[in-house]
Write a protein that holds these residues in place. Sequence first.
Motif, PDB file in Angstrom:
ATOM      1  N   LEU A   8     -17.659  11.278 -23.573  1.00  0.00           N
ATOM      2  CA  LEU A   8     -16.388  10.985 -24.224  1.00  0.00           C
ATOM      3  C   LEU A   8     -15.440  10.395 -23.196  1.00  0.00           C
ATOM      4  CD1 LEU A   8     -14.599  11.136 -26.764  1.00  0.00           C
ATOM      5  CD2 LEU A   8     -13.892  13.421 -25.992  1.00  0.00           C
ATOM      6  N   GLN A   9     -14.935   9.202 -23.492  1.00  0.00           N
ATOM      7  CA  GLN A   9     -13.985   8.526 -22.609  1.00  0.00           C
ATOM      8  C   GLN A   9     -12.664   8.380 -23.355  1.00  0.00           C
ATOM      9  OE1 GLN A   9     -15.753   4.726 -21.722  1.00  0.00           O
ATOM     10  NE2 GLN A   9     -17.432   5.623 -20.543  1.00  0.00           N
ATOM     11  N   ILE A  10     -11.590   8.866 -22.743  1.00  0.00           N
ATOM     12  CA  ILE A  10     -10.258   8.707 -23.321  1.00  0.00           C
ATOM     13  C   ILE A  10      -9.570   7.603 -22.524  1.00  0.00           C
ATOM     14  CG2 ILE A  10      -8.094   9.820 -23.988  1.00  0.00           C
ATOM     15  CD1 ILE A  10     -10.546  11.180 -25.230  1.00  0.00           C
ATOM     16  N   ALA A  11      -9.544   6.393 -23.090  1.00  0.00           N
ATOM     17  CA  ALA A  11      -8.976   5.230 -22.397  1.00  0.00           C
ATOM     18  C   ALA A  11      -7.569   4.908 -22.890  1.00  0.00           C
ATOM     19  CB  ALA A  11      -9.891   4.024 -22.580  1.00  0.00           C
ATOM     20  N   ASP A  12      -7.066   5.716 -23.809  1.00  0.00           N
ATOM     21  CA  ASP A  12      -5.723   5.504 -24.350  1.00  0.00           C
ATOM     22  C   ASP A  12      -4.869   6.713 -23.984  1.00  0.00           C
ATOM     23  OD1 ASP A  12      -3.427   5.013 -25.765  1.00  0.00           O
ATOM     24  OD2 ASP A  12      -4.368   5.012 -27.741  1.00  0.00           O
ATOM     25  N   ASP A  13      -4.033   6.540 -22.971  1.00  0.00           N
ATOM     26  CA  ASP A  13      -3.195   7.644 -22.502  1.00  0.00           C
ATOM     27  C   ASP A  13      -2.192   8.107 -23.544  1.00  0.00           C
ATOM     28  OD1 ASP A  13      -4.465   7.601 -20.039  1.00  0.00           O
ATOM     29  OD2 ASP A  13      -3.017   6.205 -19.167  1.00  0.00           O
ATOM     30  N   ALA A  14      -1.863   7.258 -24.504  1.00  0.00           N
ATOM     31  CA  ALA A  14      -0.887   7.593 -25.536  1.00  0.00           C
ATOM     32  C   ALA A  14      -1.515   8.307 -26.738  1.00  0.00           C
ATOM     33  CB  ALA A  14      -0.160   6.332 -26.002  1.00  0.00           C
ATOM     34  N   ALA A  15      -2.833   8.388 -26.764  1.00  0.00           N
ATOM     35  CA  ALA A  15      -3.511   9.010 -27.909  1.00  0.00           C
ATOM     36  C   ALA A  15      -3.178  10.493 -27.962  1.00  0.00           C
ATOM     37  CB  ALA A  15      -5.020   8.804 -27.795  1.00  0.00           C
ATOM     38  N   ASP A  16      -2.773  10.942 -29.149  1.00  0.00           N
ATOM     39  CA  ASP A  16      -2.486  12.362 -29.318  1.00  0.00           C
ATOM     40  C   ASP A  16      -3.184  12.874 -30.574  1.00  0.00           C
ATOM     41  OD1 ASP A  16      -0.919  11.098 -31.209  1.00  0.00           O
ATOM     42  OD2 ASP A  16       0.927  12.121 -30.656  1.00  0.00           O
ATOM     43  N   ASN A  17      -3.184  14.180 -30.725  1.00  0.00           N
ATOM     44  CA  ASN A  17      -3.850  14.834 -31.856  1.00  0.00           C
ATOM     45  C   ASN A  17      -5.327  14.482 -31.945  1.00  0.00           C
ATOM     46  OD1 ASN A  17      -1.516  16.166 -32.770  1.00  0.00           O
ATOM     47  ND2 ASN A  17      -0.843  14.305 -33.799  1.00  0.00           N
ATOM     48  N   LEU A  18      -5.950  14.320 -30.781  1.00  0.00           N
ATOM     49  CA  LEU A  18      -7.384  14.022 -30.772  1.00  0.00           C
ATOM     50  C   LEU A  18      -8.201  15.286 -30.988  1.00  0.00           C
ATOM     51  CD1 LEU A  18      -7.686  11.650 -27.671  1.00  0.00           C
ATOM     52  CD2 LEU A  18      -7.620  11.018 -30.085  1.00  0.00           C
ATOM     53  N   PRO A  19      -9.332  15.154 -31.662  1.00  0.00           N
ATOM     54  CA  PRO A  19     -10.248  16.299 -31.753  1.00  0.00           C
ATOM     55  C   PRO A  19     -10.740  16.663 -30.349  1.00  0.00           C
ATOM     56  CG  PRO A  19     -10.838  14.579 -33.327  1.00  0.00           C
ATOM     57  CD  PRO A  19      -9.814  14.002 -32.402  1.00  0.00           C
ATOM     58  N   ARG A  47     -15.675   6.074 -26.872  1.00  0.00           N
ATOM     59  CA  ARG A  47     -14.513   5.689 -26.064  1.00  0.00           C
ATOM     60  C   ARG A  47     -13.305   5.595 -26.990  1.00  0.00           C
ATOM     61  NH1 ARG A  47     -13.236   3.104 -21.200  1.00  0.00           N
ATOM     62  NH2 ARG A  47     -11.572   1.543 -21.327  1.00  0.00           N
ATOM     63  N   ILE A  48     -12.275   6.367 -26.704  1.00  0.00           N
ATOM     64  CA  ILE A  48     -11.037   6.330 -27.471  1.00  0.00           C
ATOM     65  C   ILE A  48     -10.182   5.237 -26.842  1.00  0.00           C
ATOM     66  CG2 ILE A  48      -9.053   7.631 -28.317  1.00  0.00           C
ATOM     67  CD1 ILE A  48     -11.900   8.675 -29.202  1.00  0.00           C
ATOM     68  N   VAL A  49      -9.912   4.199 -27.617  1.00  0.00           N
ATOM     69  CA  VAL A  49      -9.246   3.012 -27.079  1.00  0.00           C
ATOM     70  C   VAL A  49      -7.847   2.836 -27.670  1.00  0.00           C
ATOM     71  CG1 VAL A  49     -11.446   1.826 -26.649  1.00  0.00           C
ATOM     72  CG2 VAL A  49     -10.241   1.461 -28.823  1.00  0.00           C
ATOM     73  N   SER A  50      -7.061   2.059 -26.957  1.00  0.00           N
ATOM     74  CA  SER A  50      -5.719   1.702 -27.423  1.00  0.00           C
ATOM     75  C   SER A  50      -5.817   0.628 -28.496  1.00  0.00           C
ATOM     76  CB  SER A  50      -4.884   1.178 -26.256  1.00  0.00           C
ATOM     77  OG  SER A  50      -5.418  -0.070 -25.827  1.00  0.00           O
ATOM     78  N   ARG A  51      -4.711   0.413 -29.147  1.00  0.00           N
ATOM     79  CA  ARG A  51      -4.616  -0.651 -30.160  1.00  0.00           C
ATOM     80  C   ARG A  51      -4.946  -2.012 -29.531  1.00  0.00           C
ATOM     81  NH1 ARG A  51      -2.429  -0.454 -35.059  1.00  0.00           N
ATOM     82  NH2 ARG A  51      -1.646  -2.390 -35.923  1.00  0.00           N
ATOM     83  N   ASP A  52      -4.435  -2.263 -28.328  1.00  0.00           N
ATOM     84  CA  ASP A  52      -4.690  -3.540 -27.657  1.00  0.00           C
ATOM     85  C   ASP A  52      -6.172  -3.721 -27.322  1.00  0.00           C
ATOM     86  OD1 ASP A  52      -2.001  -4.205 -27.787  1.00  0.00           O
ATOM     87  OD2 ASP A  52      -1.578  -3.647 -25.706  1.00  0.00           O
TER      88      ASP A  52
END
Length: 162
Positions: A8-19, A47-52
Amino acid sequence: MSTVDLELQIADDAADNLPEEKQFLAWAQVAVSKVLQSTKPASLTIRIVSRDESQELNHQYRGKARPTNVLSFPFELPQGLPQDLLPEERILGDLAVCAEVVAAEAQQQDKLLHDHWAHMVVHGCLHLLGYDHIKDEEAEIMEALEAEILAGLGISNPYIIE
């Protein structure tokens, strides 16, 4: 039952409420085990990515200049790889999931965020396993399998609009 090794890669620092990672793993495990009737381990990356990043990947690989909920990148073994060099586990590939799009869709569709995340992981895993929904008959098969897997998780059919 095939065991799943998940990165699991979290590439979006702004992501919240993730499982939690264990939840992503459980969803992937159920989807993969439903399709693969093998005890051979399987691996994938989510990989959890940003909108961009989602928009960039969607444009680069699908020619669509907008972010999307989930993109799948199935792994392909190089042609002519000798049998003794084949990996012991089945490498499924990578999923890129845009947390912002998933959250917005859940709200727009009046779905629980948890349930929509589960759907996106199951949906993406099925793509990695060769399912598609471009043609109507393929879509019917894939959607029925998604609904069956999600029902086993106690989640309503995401394709039924109430």
